[in-house]
Design a protein around this motif. Structure first.
Motif, PDB file in Angstrom:
ATOM      1  N   GLN A  96       0.827  -1.201   0.000  1.00 47.71           N
ATOM      2  CA  GLN A  96       0.000   0.000   0.000  1.00 47.71           C
ATOM      3  C   GLN A  96       0.864   1.255   0.000  1.00 47.71           C
ATOM      4  O   GLN A  96       0.556   2.235  -0.685  1.00 47.71           O
ATOM      5  N   ILE A 100       2.473   1.830  -3.588  1.00 49.02           N
ATOM      6  CA  ILE A 100       1.498   2.363  -4.542  1.00 49.02           C
ATOM      7  C   ILE A 100       1.304   3.857  -4.316  1.00 49.02           C
ATOM      8  O   ILE A 100       1.293   4.666  -5.269  1.00 49.02           O
ATOM      9  N   GLN A 101       1.164   4.247  -3.069  1.00 52.36           N
ATOM     10  CA  GLN A 101       1.000   5.668  -2.743  1.00 52.36           C
ATOM     11  C   GLN A 101       2.197   6.483  -3.214  1.00 52.36           C
ATOM     12  O   GLN A 101       2.033   7.551  -3.818  1.00 52.36           O
ATOM     13  N   LYS A 103       2.235   9.214  -6.214  1.00 54.03           N
ATOM     14  CA  LYS A 103       2.452  10.549  -5.669  1.00 54.03           C
ATOM     15  C   LYS A 103       3.424  11.319  -6.544  1.00 54.03           C
ATOM     16  O   LYS A 103       3.315  12.537  -6.719  1.00 54.03           O
ATOM     17  N   ASN A 153      -3.446  10.744  -6.256  1.00 59.46           N
ATOM     18  CA  ASN A 153      -3.640  10.330  -4.874  1.00 59.46           C
ATOM     19  C   ASN A 153      -4.538   9.109  -4.764  1.00 59.46           C
ATOM     20  O   ASN A 153      -5.545   9.006  -5.466  1.00 59.46           O
ATOM     21  N   VAL A 154      -4.172   8.211  -3.866  1.00 57.51           N
ATOM     22  CA  VAL A 154      -5.048   7.083  -3.530  1.00 57.51           C
ATOM     23  C   VAL A 154      -6.174   7.614  -2.649  1.00 57.51           C
ATOM     24  O   VAL A 154      -5.932   8.139  -1.562  1.00 57.51           O
ATOM     25  N   ASP A 206      -9.088   5.684  -2.049  1.00 51.09           N
ATOM     26  CA  ASP A 206      -9.758   4.575  -1.360  1.00 51.09           C
ATOM     27  C   ASP A 206      -9.058   3.268  -1.723  1.00 51.09           C
ATOM     28  O   ASP A 206      -8.410   3.163  -2.777  1.00 51.09           O
ATOM     29  N   THR A 207      -9.179   2.290  -0.841  1.00 48.76           N
ATOM     30  CA  THR A 207      -8.623   0.956  -1.062  1.00 48.76           C
ATOM     31  C   THR A 207      -9.678  -0.072  -0.696  1.00 48.76           C
ATOM     32  O   THR A 207     -10.319   0.044   0.351  1.00 48.76           O
ATOM     33  N   TYR A 236      -7.039  -0.327  -5.708  1.00 44.60           N
ATOM     34  CA  TYR A 236      -6.706   1.057  -5.376  1.00 44.60           C
ATOM     35  C   TYR A 236      -7.488   1.996  -6.291  1.00 44.60           C
ATOM     36  O   TYR A 236      -7.490   1.830  -7.517  1.00 44.60           O
ATOM     37  N   LEU A 262      -7.627   5.817  -7.495  1.00 39.51           N
ATOM     38  CA  LEU A 262      -6.782   7.005  -7.527  1.00 39.51           C
ATOM     39  C   LEU A 262      -7.427   8.114  -8.330  1.00 39.51           C
ATOM     40  O   LEU A 262      -8.052   7.847  -9.377  1.00 39.51           O
TER      41      LEU A 262
END
Length: 217
Positions: free
Chosen positions: A146, A149-150, A154, A159-160, A162-163, A212, A214
């Protein structure tokens, strides 16, 4: 038969997910579209569907369903999409940085990118270790947490937001992992490990696979 029923259910859930977004033109691009089942379901829900699939045989099958797919992502360089989806695709991409930059260019401002990938920090991954089927070397070139991925997105100002878990993946991956570990599938043991993985993930959020969401800022 169980696999096919679960597959149909998960496709419905995927369509329900994209229906929650505000999409002015309802243009969706599915990268790694396979035989076009997800896009066919989207089309039934009045989405304008576009897809990328490098496998020729898969593209032919999709065309029989009325879904025309391109071979390469670059073919859509002059398009803009409300939603772009990659269901277990990002781990296969060779030139990762270049690829995600192109995806960002294809998204509308405030467009949504949906990525589903295996999670090597899940309980089933730690349990099976080198036998974990989702490592899938050498076909899987990357593995993500997690945090990674962020950080990855970024860098391109995405931006993420929600997951979400993919609950059935822990069972399927555990079933294959049992075969790799012992030489035969042990459905009872796989079901136990898959269930245990999902239960532990309720506390840790580290599910076997994660979706994810985004936003393109």
């Amino acid at each position: 038969k169980v696999y096919q029923r679960i597959r149909k259910y998960t496709i419905r859930k995927k369509v329900t997910l994209i229906e929650t977004f505000e999409a002015a033109d309802k243009n969706v691009l599915d990268v790694g579209a396979g035989t076009g089942d997800f896009l066919a379901a989207c089309k039934l829900n009045s989405w304008n569907v576009f897809g990328v699939e490098p496998n020729l045989d898969a593209r032919k099958i999709a065309l029989e369903k009325g879904i025309s797919l391109k071979e390469e992502l670059f073919s859509y360089k002059d398009h803009k999409f409300d939603v772009i989806t990659l269901w277990h695709v990002l781990e296969h991409v060779e030139n990762l940085q270049t690829y995600i930059q192109l995806i960002k260019k294809l998204l509308k401002p405030n467009g949504v990118l949906i990525i589903a990938v295996p999670n090597y920090k899940s309980f089933d991954a730690k349990h099976y270790k080198q036998y974990w089927a989702a490592f899938d070397a050498p076909r899987h070139l990357w593995h993500f947490s997690q945090f990674s991925i962020q950080q990855l997105f970024k860098e391109i100002k995405m931006n993420v937001v929600d997951t979400k878990p993919m609950l059935f993946d822990s069972y399927y991956v555990s079933l294959l992992s049992e075969k790799y570990k012992s030489g035969f599938m042990n459905p009872f043991k796989a079901f136990y490990i898959g269930t245990l993985s999902n239960l532990k993930a309720k506390r840790t959020s580290e599910y076997s696979s994660l979706i994810y969401l985004l936003k393109n800022n």
